[in-house]
Design a protein around this motif. Structure first.
Motif, PDB file in Angstrom:
ATOM      1  N   TRP A  49       0.576  -1.265  -0.025  1.00  0.00           N
ATOM      2  CA  TRP A  49      -0.202  -0.086  -0.096  1.00  0.00           C
ATOM      3  C   TRP A  49       0.813   1.255  -0.134  1.00  0.00           C
ATOM      4  O   TRP A  49       0.379   2.256  -0.585  1.00  0.00           O
ATOM      5  N   TRP A  87      -4.162  -1.449  -6.125  1.00  0.00           N
ATOM      6  CA  TRP A  87      -4.316  -0.006  -5.472  1.00  0.00           C
ATOM      7  C   TRP A  87      -3.797   1.096  -6.284  1.00  0.00           C
ATOM      8  O   TRP A  87      -4.342   2.095  -6.210  1.00  0.00           O
ATOM      9  N   ALA A  88      -2.668   0.900  -7.013  1.00  0.00           N
ATOM     10  CA  ALA A  88      -2.050   1.925  -7.767  1.00  0.00           C
ATOM     11  C   ALA A  88      -2.931   2.356  -8.854  1.00  0.00           C
ATOM     12  O   ALA A  88      -3.192   3.499  -9.107  1.00  0.00           O
ATOM     13  N   PHE A 127      -7.630   9.873  -8.965  1.00  0.00           N
ATOM     14  CA  PHE A 127      -6.722  10.998  -9.026  1.00  0.00           C
ATOM     15  C   PHE A 127      -7.485  11.955 -10.393  1.00  0.00           C
ATOM     16  O   PHE A 127      -7.961  12.929 -10.406  1.00  0.00           O
ATOM     17  N   CYS A 133      -6.090   4.194  -7.433  1.00  0.00           N
ATOM     18  CA  CYS A 133      -5.604   5.559  -7.086  1.00  0.00           C
ATOM     19  C   CYS A 133      -5.573   6.403  -8.301  1.00  0.00           C
ATOM     20  O   CYS A 133      -5.864   7.566  -8.144  1.00  0.00           O
ATOM     21  N   GLY A 153      -0.579  11.129  -0.814  1.00  0.00           N
ATOM     22  CA  GLY A 153      -1.413  10.492  -1.944  1.00  0.00           C
ATOM     23  C   GLY A 153      -2.718  10.009  -1.308  1.00  0.00           C
ATOM     24  O   GLY A 153      -3.820  10.536  -2.037  1.00  0.00           O
ATOM     25  N   VAL A 154      -2.948   9.787  -0.185  1.00  0.00           N
ATOM     26  CA  VAL A 154      -4.289   9.534   0.395  1.00  0.00           C
ATOM     27  C   VAL A 154      -5.112  11.075   0.310  1.00  0.00           C
ATOM     28  O   VAL A 154      -6.326  10.918   0.188  1.00  0.00           O
ATOM     29  N   LEU A 161      -5.893  11.962  -3.243  1.00  0.00           N
ATOM     30  CA  LEU A 161      -7.409  11.191  -3.604  1.00  0.00           C
ATOM     31  C   LEU A 161      -8.479  11.650  -2.801  1.00  0.00           C
ATOM     32  O   LEU A 161      -9.623  11.823  -3.440  1.00  0.00           O
ATOM     33  N   PHE A 214       0.728   3.940  -3.351  1.00  0.00           N
ATOM     34  CA  PHE A 214       0.286   5.460  -3.149  1.00  0.00           C
ATOM     35  C   PHE A 214       1.788   6.362  -3.621  1.00  0.00           C
ATOM     36  O   PHE A 214       1.225   7.331  -3.968  1.00  0.00           O
ATOM     37  N   ASN A 243       2.389   6.866  -7.252  1.00  0.00           N
ATOM     38  CA  ASN A 243       1.339   7.752  -8.094  1.00  0.00           C
ATOM     39  C   ASN A 243       1.510   9.137  -7.310  1.00  0.00           C
ATOM     40  O   ASN A 243       1.479  10.132  -7.996  1.00  0.00           O
TER      41      ASN A 243
END
Lengths: 492, 44
Positions: free
Chosen positions: A44, A276-277, A284, A280, A189-190, A193, A48, A51
């Motif tokens: 994880w 997840w990537a 975005f 994400c 990143g979170v 997002l 993130f 990205n």
């Protein structure tokens, strides 16, 4: 009161970054710890983090601005980036991770040197030249954005904004090394997002609903709802769409992104992280484009489309969330600057000082040197940002694509084509980088503004293939590629 | 929004997610031991 709320949010965020820096410091005592977090990162975090690094302030200000200015024509960028991220995780990450684990490599030039049995250190010197020149320019540009963001949201003044942004990044990058960089990128990143998922939802509600938004866009300009935009199905339209898709090529071989794969704990993290990537990057990009389209409906006469996100955050959200949006812009800037600084530092210390110059200094001393170099590179970026040195800022035009075109064709050939030779790889790096620079300087304006990633990538790939065909590959390297392929196994 | 715009968006999102899901499923299948009977035969 409003400013106090925004200031409180920003200070809280900056304190969290400082704490991450201190926490990451335990890993940064040697080069492997400082530059790849001891190769222990979970899925994880690398998902993130890669990205957030790949998308600078351009995502929040530039892509929302494109949604505002060209509407659904910006969907081509979503296609390019989603495919780029998916292909990188599916095809590139596992063989690259396998190779770099076998070599105990901690930088991309480390990998290229070992992969092509290079004893002359040509990959290390060439990479240092390309990475340093591009990173300085890109860091300066991001610091300029930091100065403007602090000044516009908090009224700190441009100079103070540049200083504050750099001081925070330098602290957690030098103290915490790559571990702090990766975990802070995860947090950033979170946040990005969350912001980009919320923005279009609130925006569409504020316009009166989906149907109202689409009707308003059609009334303003029907081309905003056409995939080929105002160009229609013309040469210019096709070139514009192809250039947008080509943005995704950078995800396949840029060293600041490949470092994340190297730093993964094991192959399983790559299998798990890819999903997840991809999710994400979809969040975005779709959020940014639809946010911009909603913004066009709400604020149709902005002078600068790239100000749509700050305008929407100030007009549609309470002060606390305006503070969050400032934090998100800073997060996008910082997550790119920290990764570039540590990339440039790794190339200088690991590739030039330790390997090319053969320094016998201890790992601890080299790690300290790496921290010092990080500060020096940041300081040069600061001077350039404060003095606004025009020549350096011209580099920004091709900094992102220049690094990508120098490395991506060569990395792809080295992973998938057994005939690739050392001479071919060197030619690919020089021609890929050189073509990008020459294209921007001399040809771009005359060829419908064709994005330089396309000619740079094609020329780099062609040079790598042609020179490889007339030279002899190392037989050990060929056998090794087969062995890596066997270990990694089929994709599907 | 016109149909071709929706189509482009679904291709962009669907292609990325579809490839990634197929990859994860294939890798998980590979990581699982093959069926118990053939594993037992291998042991013998």
């Amino acid at each position: 009161m409003t400013s106090a709320t925004i200031l409180g949010v920003v200070v809280g965020y900056l304190l969290i970054l400082l704490a991450i820096g201190v926490w990451g410091g335990r890993e940064s005592g040697d080069l492997k710890g400082y530059y790849v977090a001891g190769k222990k990162l979970p899925a994880w975090v690398i998902a993130f983090s890669s990205n957030a690094t790949g998308e600078s302030a351009w995502l929040l200000l530039g892509l929302t601005g494109m949604g505002y200015a060209i509407g659904v024509h910006a969907f081509w960028i979503i296609l390019g980036e989603v495919l780029g991220v998916a292909c990188a995780w599916i095809w590139v990450a596992r063989p690259f991770k396998e190779y770099t684990d076998r070599y105990d490599a901690i930088t991309v030039p480390d990998y290229l040197t070992e992969r092509f049995r290079d004893t002359s250190h040509v990959f290390r010197w060439l990479s240092a030249l390309i990475v340093l020149s591009m990173v300085m320019a890109y860091t300066a540009a991001q610091l300029t954005a930091s100065g403007k963001a602090f000044d516009s949201f908090l009224g700190t003044g441009y100079t103070a904004g540049v200083w504050i942004g750099l001081a925070i990044v330098l602290f957690y990058t030098t103290v915490g090394g790559f571990k702090a960089v990766a975990y802070s990128d995860f947090l950033q990143g979170v946040l990005m997002l969350g912001c980009l998922v919320t923005l279009p939802i609130v925006g569409v509600i504020a316009t009166g609903g989906w149907g109202e938004m689409i009707a308003s866009l059609r009334a303003q300009d029907p081309a905003l709802l056409e995939p080929m935009g105002s160009y229609g199905l013309t040469t210019a339209g096709v070139i514009s769409a192809a250039g947008s898709v080509a943005i995704g090529l950078a995800f396949l071989g840029s060293p600041q992104l490949l470092t994340r794969f190297m730093a993964a704990r094991d192959q399983k993290q790559i299998v798990d992280g890819g999903f997840w990537a991809v999710l994400c990057v979809i969040g975005f990009d779709v959020g940014a484009v639809f946010g911009g389209m909603a913004g066009r409906t709400l604020f149709p006469v902005l002078d600068d489309p790239e100000t749509i996100l700050p305008v929407m955050s100030a007009e549609l959200f309470p002060a606390f969330f305006t503070g969050i949006f400032l934090v998100v812009v800073l997060a996008a800037i910082m997550s790119t600057v920290d990764s570039l600084l540590i990339l440039a530092s790794s190339v200088v210390v690991r590739d030039v000082v330790q390997k090319a110059l053969g320094s016998r200094a201890s790992e601890r001393a080299l790690s300290m040197l790496g921290k010092g170099i990080t500060v020096v590179i940041g300081a040069v970026g600061l001077v350039v940002a404060l003095l606004e040195v025009r020549v350096i800022f011209d580099f920004v035009l091709f900094a992102w694509s220049g690094i990508a075109c120098a490395f991506t064709p060569v990395v792809l050939c080295s992973l998938f084509w057994r005939r690739t030779t050392r001479a071919g790889a060197v030619a690919g790096m020089i021609v890929g980088f050189g073509t990008t620079v020459v294209w921007v300087r001399m040809f771009k304006a005359d060829f419908y503004d064709l994005y330089e990633m396309i000619p740079g990538f094609v020329a780099g790939l062609a040079a790598c293939v042609l020179v490889s065909l007339v030279t002899r590959p190392d037989s050990e390297a060929v056998a090794e590629l087969e062995s890596v392929r066997e270990t990694v196994g089929p994709v599907f | 929004m016109p149909l071709d715009a929706w189509l482009l968006l679904f291709v962009a999102v669907g292609l990325g997610l579809g490839l990634e899901l197929a990859f994860v499923r294939a890798q998980r299948r590979r990581a699982r031991p093959s069926n118990p009977r053939s594993a037992a035969e291998d042991d013998r």
